[in-house]
Design a protein around this motif. Structure first.
Motif, mmCIF file in Angstrom:
data_model
loop_
_atom_site.group_PDB
_atom_site.id
_atom_site.type_symbol
_atom_site.label_atom_id
_atom_site.label_comp_id
_atom_site.label_asym_id
_atom_site.label_seq_id
_atom_site.Cartn_x
_atom_site.Cartn_y
_atom_site.Cartn_z
ATOM 1 N N VAL A 193 0.836 -1.200 0.000
ATOM 2 C CA VAL A 193 0.000 0.000 0.000
ATOM 3 C C VAL A 193 0.871 1.250 0.000
ATOM 4 O O VAL A 193 0.622 2.193 -0.755
ATOM 5 C CB VAL A 193 -0.974 -0.019 1.199
ATOM 6 N N PHE A 194 1.905 1.263 0.823
ATOM 7 C CA PHE A 194 2.801 2.415 0.870
ATOM 8 C C PHE A 194 3.476 2.634 -0.482
ATOM 9 O O PHE A 194 3.533 3.753 -0.997
ATOM 10 C CB PHE A 194 3.859 2.222 1.956
ATOM 11 N N LEU A 195 3.965 1.579 -1.085
ATOM 12 C CA LEU A 195 4.646 1.681 -2.372
ATOM 13 C C LEU A 195 3.688 2.132 -3.473
ATOM 14 O O LEU A 195 4.035 2.976 -4.302
ATOM 15 C CB LEU A 195 5.283 0.338 -2.734
ATOM 16 N N ALA A 196 2.475 1.609 -3.466
ATOM 17 C CA ALA A 196 1.498 1.991 -4.484
ATOM 18 C C ALA A 196 1.091 3.458 -4.341
ATOM 19 O O ALA A 196 0.976 4.180 -5.339
ATOM 20 C CB ALA A 196 0.270 1.090 -4.405
ATOM 21 N N ILE A 197 0.900 3.920 -3.112
ATOM 22 C CA ILE A 197 0.531 5.320 -2.901
ATOM 23 C C ILE A 197 1.665 6.242 -3.321
ATOM 24 O O ILE A 197 1.454 7.240 -4.006
ATOM 25 C CB ILE A 197 0.126 5.556 -1.434
ATOM 26 N N TYR A 198 2.886 5.910 -2.928
ATOM 27 C CA TYR A 198 4.029 6.748 -3.278
ATOM 28 C C TYR A 198 4.244 6.791 -4.791
ATOM 29 O O TYR A 198 4.451 7.850 -5.375
ATOM 30 C CB TYR A 198 5.286 6.246 -2.579
ATOM 31 N N ALA A 199 4.181 5.638 -5.437
ATOM 32 C CA ALA A 199 4.396 5.585 -6.881
ATOM 33 C C ALA A 199 3.255 6.280 -7.626
ATOM 34 O O ALA A 199 3.495 6.971 -8.624
ATOM 35 C CB ALA A 199 4.532 4.140 -7.341
ATOM 36 N N GLY A 200 2.045 6.122 -7.159
ATOM 37 C CA GLY A 200 0.920 6.825 -7.773
ATOM 38 C C GLY A 200 1.067 8.329 -7.658
ATOM 39 O O GLY A 200 0.765 9.081 -8.591
ATOM 40 N N HIS A 201 1.556 8.780 -6.527
ATOM 41 C CA HIS A 201 1.826 10.203 -6.337
ATOM 42 C C HIS A 201 2.877 10.686 -7.324
ATOM 43 O O HIS A 201 2.764 11.773 -7.897
ATOM 44 C CB HIS A 201 2.275 10.449 -4.899
ATOM 45 N N GLU A 202 3.909 9.899 -7.535
ATOM 46 C CA GLU A 202 4.974 10.281 -8.470
ATOM 47 C C GLU A 202 4.463 10.294 -9.912
ATOM 48 O O GLU A 202 4.872 11.144 -10.702
ATOM 49 C CB GLU A 202 6.169 9.343 -8.349
ATOM 50 N N VAL A 203 3.584 9.381 -10.259
ATOM 51 C CA VAL A 203 3.018 9.368 -11.611
ATOM 52 C C VAL A 203 2.201 10.634 -11.835
ATOM 53 O O VAL A 203 2.339 11.322 -12.846
ATOM 54 C CB VAL A 203 2.160 8.110 -11.843
ATOM 55 N N LEU A 204 1.347 10.970 -10.877
ATOM 56 C CA LEU A 204 0.514 12.169 -11.023
ATOM 57 C C LEU A 204 1.367 13.437 -10.981
ATOM 58 O O LEU A 204 1.083 14.404 -11.678
ATOM 59 C CB LEU A 204 -0.539 12.208 -9.930
ATOM 60 N N ARG A 205 2.394 13.448 -10.175
ATOM 61 C CA ARG A 205 3.276 14.604 -10.062
ATOM 62 C C ARG A 205 4.051 14.819 -11.362
ATOM 63 O O ARG A 205 4.271 15.954 -11.770
ATOM 64 C CB ARG A 205 4.247 14.386 -8.913
ATOM 65 N N GLY A 206 4.442 13.749 -12.012
ATOM 66 C CA GLY A 206 5.183 13.848 -13.264
ATOM 67 C C GLY A 206 4.325 14.389 -14.398
ATOM 68 O O GLY A 206 4.828 15.039 -15.307
ATOM 69 N N ARG A 207 3.038 14.143 -14.372
ATOM 70 C CA ARG A 207 2.172 14.620 -15.452
ATOM 71 C C ARG A 207 1.910 16.122 -15.356
ATOM 72 O O ARG A 207 1.650 16.761 -16.342
ATOM 73 C CB ARG A 207 0.841 13.878 -15.425
#
Length: 67
Positions: free
Chosen positions: A51-65
């Motif tokens: 869950v921690f990894l998915a939330i962090y990576a999802g944040h990075e995906v949205l931040r990159g866009r």
């Protein structure tokens, strides 16, 4: 490396992290649902890590866009 290659590599790492997070959470849930006491003690850290990894990576995906 060009800026485009750097951005693509960053996005690829974030998407890979998202996939690994979801896989880890699913593995932990599978251990939790199909098992006894020993498997539940292994399932909880797997779920939390996923869950921690998915939330962090999802944040990075949205931040990159947005950049």
């Amino acid at each position: 490396m060009t800026t485009r290659h750097i951005a693509r590599a960053r996005n690829t790492r974030a998407i890979t992290g998202l996939a690994l997070g979801i896989a880890s959470a699913a593995t932990g849930a599978g251990l939790w649902l199909g098992a006894g006491t020993a498997d539940q003690s292994m399932a909880m850290p797997a779920i939390l890590l996923g869950v921690f990894l998915a939330i962090y990576a999802g944040h990075e995906v949205l931040r990159g866009r947005t950049r």
